[in-house]
Design a protein around this motif. Structure first.
Motif, PDB file in Angstrom:
ATOM      1  N   GLY A  57      55.944  80.807  52.489  1.00  0.00           N
ATOM      2  CA  GLY A  57      56.167  81.183  51.097  1.00  0.00           C
ATOM      3  C   GLY A  57      56.290  79.982  50.184  1.00  0.00           C
ATOM      4  O   GLY A  57      55.789  79.981  49.048  1.00  0.00           O
ATOM      5  N   VAL A  58      56.932  78.926  50.676  1.00  0.00           N
ATOM      6  CA  VAL A  58      57.063  77.694  49.895  1.00  0.00           C
ATOM      7  C   VAL A  58      55.694  77.083  49.622  1.00  0.00           C
ATOM      8  O   VAL A  58      55.397  76.641  48.506  1.00  0.00           O
ATOM      9  N   GLU A  59      54.827  77.050  50.635  1.00  0.00           N
ATOM     10  CA  GLU A  59      53.497  76.464  50.464  1.00  0.00           C
ATOM     11  C   GLU A  59      52.722  77.185  49.359  1.00  0.00           C
ATOM     12  O   GLU A  59      52.103  76.549  48.492  1.00  0.00           O
ATOM     13  N   VAL A  60      52.739  78.515  49.397  1.00  0.00           N
ATOM     14  CA  VAL A  60      52.041  79.294  48.371  1.00  0.00           C
ATOM     15  C   VAL A  60      52.633  79.030  46.995  1.00  0.00           C
ATOM     16  O   VAL A  60      51.914  78.841  46.006  1.00  0.00           O
ATOM     17  N   THR A  61      53.952  78.984  46.922  1.00  0.00           N
ATOM     18  CA  THR A  61      54.621  78.854  45.633  1.00  0.00           C
ATOM     19  C   THR A  61      54.446  77.462  45.039  1.00  0.00           C
ATOM     20  O   THR A  61      54.324  77.313  43.815  1.00  0.00           O
ATOM     21  N   VAL A  62      54.429  76.441  45.876  1.00  0.00           N
ATOM     22  CA  VAL A  62      54.192  75.083  45.379  1.00  0.00           C
ATOM     23  C   VAL A  62      52.823  74.993  44.714  1.00  0.00           C
ATOM     24  O   VAL A  62      52.667  74.419  43.629  1.00  0.00           O
ATOM     25  N   VAL A  63      51.806  75.578  45.354  1.00  0.00           N
ATOM     26  CA  VAL A  63      50.460  75.581  44.762  1.00  0.00           C
ATOM     27  C   VAL A  63      50.480  76.292  43.419  1.00  0.00           C
ATOM     28  O   VAL A  63      49.901  75.816  42.427  1.00  0.00           O
ATOM     29  N   ALA A  64      51.150  77.442  43.371  1.00  0.00           N
ATOM     30  CA  ALA A  64      51.213  78.206  42.123  1.00  0.00           C
ATOM     31  C   ALA A  64      51.938  77.423  41.025  1.00  0.00           C
ATOM     32  O   ALA A  64      51.505  77.413  39.868  1.00  0.00           O
TER      33      ALA A  64
ATOM     34  N   VAL B 214      47.632  70.767  39.947  1.00  0.00           N
ATOM     35  CA  VAL B 214      47.286  71.237  41.281  1.00  0.00           C
ATOM     36  C   VAL B 214      46.677  70.123  42.133  1.00  0.00           C
ATOM     37  O   VAL B 214      46.752  70.148  43.367  1.00  0.00           O
ATOM     38  N   GLY B 215      46.080  69.107  41.494  1.00  0.00           N
ATOM     39  CA  GLY B 215      45.524  67.979  42.226  1.00  0.00           C
ATOM     40  C   GLY B 215      46.556  67.170  42.974  1.00  0.00           C
ATOM     41  O   GLY B 215      46.200  66.389  43.869  1.00  0.00           O
ATOM     42  N   TRP B 216      47.821  67.335  42.636  1.00  0.00           N
ATOM     43  CA  TRP B 216      48.905  66.609  43.310  1.00  0.00           C
ATOM     44  C   TRP B 216      49.492  67.412  44.481  1.00  0.00           C
ATOM     45  O   TRP B 216      50.480  66.981  45.088  1.00  0.00           O
ATOM     46  N   THR B 217      48.885  68.537  44.803  1.00  0.00           N
ATOM     47  CA  THR B 217      49.425  69.387  45.873  1.00  0.00           C
ATOM     48  C   THR B 217      49.513  68.639  47.197  1.00  0.00           C
ATOM     49  O   THR B 217      50.511  68.743  47.924  1.00  0.00           O
ATOM     50  N   GLY B 218      48.469  67.886  47.526  1.00  0.00           N
ATOM     51  CA  GLY B 218      48.461  67.151  48.787  1.00  0.00           C
ATOM     52  C   GLY B 218      49.578  66.133  48.871  1.00  0.00           C
ATOM     53  O   GLY B 218      50.235  65.994  49.912  1.00  0.00           O
ATOM     54  N   VAL B 219      49.828  65.428  47.754  1.00  0.00           N
ATOM     55  CA  VAL B 219      50.899  64.426  47.742  1.00  0.00           C
ATOM     56  C   VAL B 219      52.261  65.105  47.913  1.00  0.00           C
ATOM     57  O   VAL B 219      53.118  64.624  48.667  1.00  0.00           O
ATOM     58  N   ALA B 220      52.450  66.217  47.215  1.00  0.00           N
ATOM     59  CA  ALA B 220      53.715  66.945  47.331  1.00  0.00           C
ATOM     60  C   ALA B 220      53.914  67.462  48.758  1.00  0.00           C
ATOM     61  O   ALA B 220      55.032  67.419  49.302  1.00  0.00           O
ATOM     62  N   THR B 221      52.832  67.931  49.371  1.00  0.00           N
ATOM     63  CA  THR B 221      52.924  68.426  50.749  1.00  0.00           C
ATOM     64  C   THR B 221      53.288  67.308  51.719  1.00  0.00           C
ATOM     65  O   THR B 221      54.116  67.494  52.616  1.00  0.00           O
ATOM     66  N   ILE B 222      52.677  66.142  51.543  1.00  0.00           N
ATOM     67  CA  ILE B 222      53.002  65.001  52.411  1.00  0.00           C
ATOM     68  C   ILE B 222      54.473  64.616  52.247  1.00  0.00           C
ATOM     69  O   ILE B 222      55.168  64.319  53.232  1.00  0.00           O
ATOM     70  N   ALA B 223      54.968  64.642  51.002  1.00  0.00           N
ATOM     71  CA  ALA B 223      56.382  64.319  50.769  1.00  0.00           C
ATOM     72  C   ALA B 223      57.293  65.304  51.495  1.00  0.00           C
ATOM     73  O   ALA B 223      58.319  64.910  52.078  1.00  0.00           O
TER      74      ALA B 223
ATOM     75  N   GLN C  59      56.508  69.911  37.574  1.00  0.00           N
ATOM     76  CA  GLN C  59      56.128  68.514  37.796  1.00  0.00           C
ATOM     77  C   GLN C  59      56.136  68.222  39.289  1.00  0.00           C
ATOM     78  O   GLN C  59      57.113  68.497  39.986  1.00  0.00           O
ATOM     79  N   TRP C  60      55.064  67.627  39.791  1.00  0.00           N
ATOM     80  CA  TRP C  60      54.923  67.480  41.236  1.00  0.00           C
ATOM     81  C   TRP C  60      56.033  66.645  41.843  1.00  0.00           C
ATOM     82  O   TRP C  60      56.562  66.968  42.908  1.00  0.00           O
ATOM     83  N   TRP C  61      56.422  65.558  41.169  1.00  0.00           N
ATOM     84  CA  TRP C  61      57.436  64.681  41.751  1.00  0.00           C
ATOM     85  C   TRP C  61      58.816  65.325  41.705  1.00  0.00           C
ATOM     86  O   TRP C  61      59.645  65.095  42.591  1.00  0.00           O
TER      87      TRP C  61
END
Length: 410
Positions: free
Chosen positions: A234-241, A249-258, A299-301
């Motif tokens: 659920g977190v993964e879906v919501t972060v993208v949203a 949305v282009g920062w999704t990968g960076v947020a996921t790595i964090a 904000q992604w960060w």
């Protein structure tokens, strides 16, 4: 604290076969972590269908995996690891290698078979840890395993996107298939032990009845495992949203790595402590810390920062359930039990994404964080309240009075 942690991990890795197992499982998990992304990209970009069609294909693979994992685990118990690997490697590899040639309807049919025969890397690793590592060191070992899994998730999906976008989705499917076959061959050649040196089972003695061990505490552990992945999916879906709503949305990968780094950090800490909270407490805390994230904005960060406490409890929660299953399951059925553990992971992911995704569609990203957190809290609370009232399971010894004869259902 750091010195104690390093000492415990050093002692675990010094055990015969453990360091090699960790490296092998890390590499073998990479194609597994990439396959969902590759399938989605192929349906959307290669076959030109919508995301709903991609989700259906992914759901069919997931259903197959959930049903197949305990069956493949039981094959390990009955005919041995290598014979199971031959079956799974051929079946799983054949699906991914040929999937790029199928039309969408044919892909849906074969996806179920591919999921049913999916190489059970997760359960193999956990079963081997139980065989190689003494019980008093398994917390550190399963923490290392969870950290390794997080690192695989940092690499697999990113490689999937790279190959699919730079080459083609057909090439990405073929790459996953070849990598899966190589993983199966590597595990076959290494042939990690799935029984400890003192865990011999008499083949002339019937297996314990399933109802004699799949009870009480073990059911609670599987429910917690399912709940933890429900929250994480659920977190993964919501972060993208959330990032899409803010145009990031282009920062999704960076947020996921964090988030993965935070989870791995939590795993390191968990594996170093002598006493730790139980699985239900860890799930409850992980879910409770998710509630305030709904107020963080997009904000992604900022999201990465406020998700860090929840993420830090991810690896410990999953490591604790693997450790618990290794203690609760009788040796003769450990493969099947670890398969059920993997199935509970799959079920949690299959439920979390659509349920929380529906909430996000109706209430936005903040609602998704609230719903995922409340769902995890509810599951943890139910286990804490009612778990002790369930019929007790076995102590994990291989000498149970109730035995199977010819029934597979137990």
């Amino acid at each position: 604290m750091v010195g104690v942690a390093l000492s415990r991990y050093r002692n675990v890795l010094a055990l015969p076969g453990v360091s090699g197992l960790m490296v092998l499982m890390f590499a073998a998990r990479i194609p597994l972590t990439a396959d969902s992304m590759v399938l989605t990209l192929h349906v959307v970009l290669g076959l030109h269908h919508g995301y709903g069609a991609a989700g259906l294909a992914g759901a069919i693979v997931t259903i197959g995996m959930a049903l197949g994992a305990p069956v493949l685990g039981r094959l390990v118990d009955s005919i041995g690891l290598r014979w199971m690997l031959v079956i799974a490697t051929i079946g799983d590899g054949a699906f991914w290698i040929t999937a790029g040639r199928f039309s969408y309807p044919v892909l849906l049919v074969t996806a179920f078979v591919g999921g049913l025969l999916a190489l059970p890397v997760m359960s193999i690793g956990r079963q081997a840890i139980a065989a190689l590592v003494p019980e008093d060191q398994r917390r550190s070992a399963y923490s290392l395993d969870s950290i390794s899994m997080e690192m695989s998730y940092m690499i697999g999906p990113a490689l999937a996107v790279l190959v699919a976008t730079r080459a083609s989705t057909q090439t990405a499917l073929l790459t996953v298939g070849v990598a899966t076959v190589l993983s199966g061959i590597a595990i076959y050649l290494v042939n990690p032990r799935v029984r400890g040196a003192d865990e011999h089972t008499d083949p002339s003695v019937a297996r314990p009845l399933r109802r004699s061990w799949l009870r009480g505490p073990l059911i609670s552990v599987l429910a917690i495992n399912c709940g933890a992945v429900f929250v994480l999916a659920g977190v993964e879906v919501t972060v993208v949203a959330a990032l899409r709503a803010s145009g990031q949305v282009g920062w999704t990968g960076v947020a996921t790595i964090a988030m993965c780094v935070a989870s791995a950090t939590g795993g390191v800490i968990y594996g170093a402590v002598r006493k730790a909270p139980g699985s239900a407490i860890l799930l409850g805390l992980m879910s409770l810390l998710l509630i305030p994230v709904g107020l963080a904005g997009g904000q992604w960060w900022v999201l990465a920062l406020v998700l860090a406490p929840t993420s830090m409890l991810c690896a410990p929660t999953l490591a604790s359930t693997g450790e618990a299953v290794s203690k609760l399951a009788p040796v003769a059925v450990r493969g099947e039990a670890m398969g059920l553990h993997s199935s509970s992971l799959t079920l949690g992911a299959a439920l979390g994404s659509p349920v929380i995704g529906t909430v996000v569609d109706r209430l936005g990203a903040p609602g998704g964080f609230y719903a995922a957190g409340l769902g995890g809290i509810l599951i943890a609370a139910l286990i804490l309240i009612f778990g002790r009232q369930l019929p007790s399971g076995t102590s994990g010894t291989p000498t149970e009075p109730a035995r199977e004869t010819t029934s597979v259902a137990g």
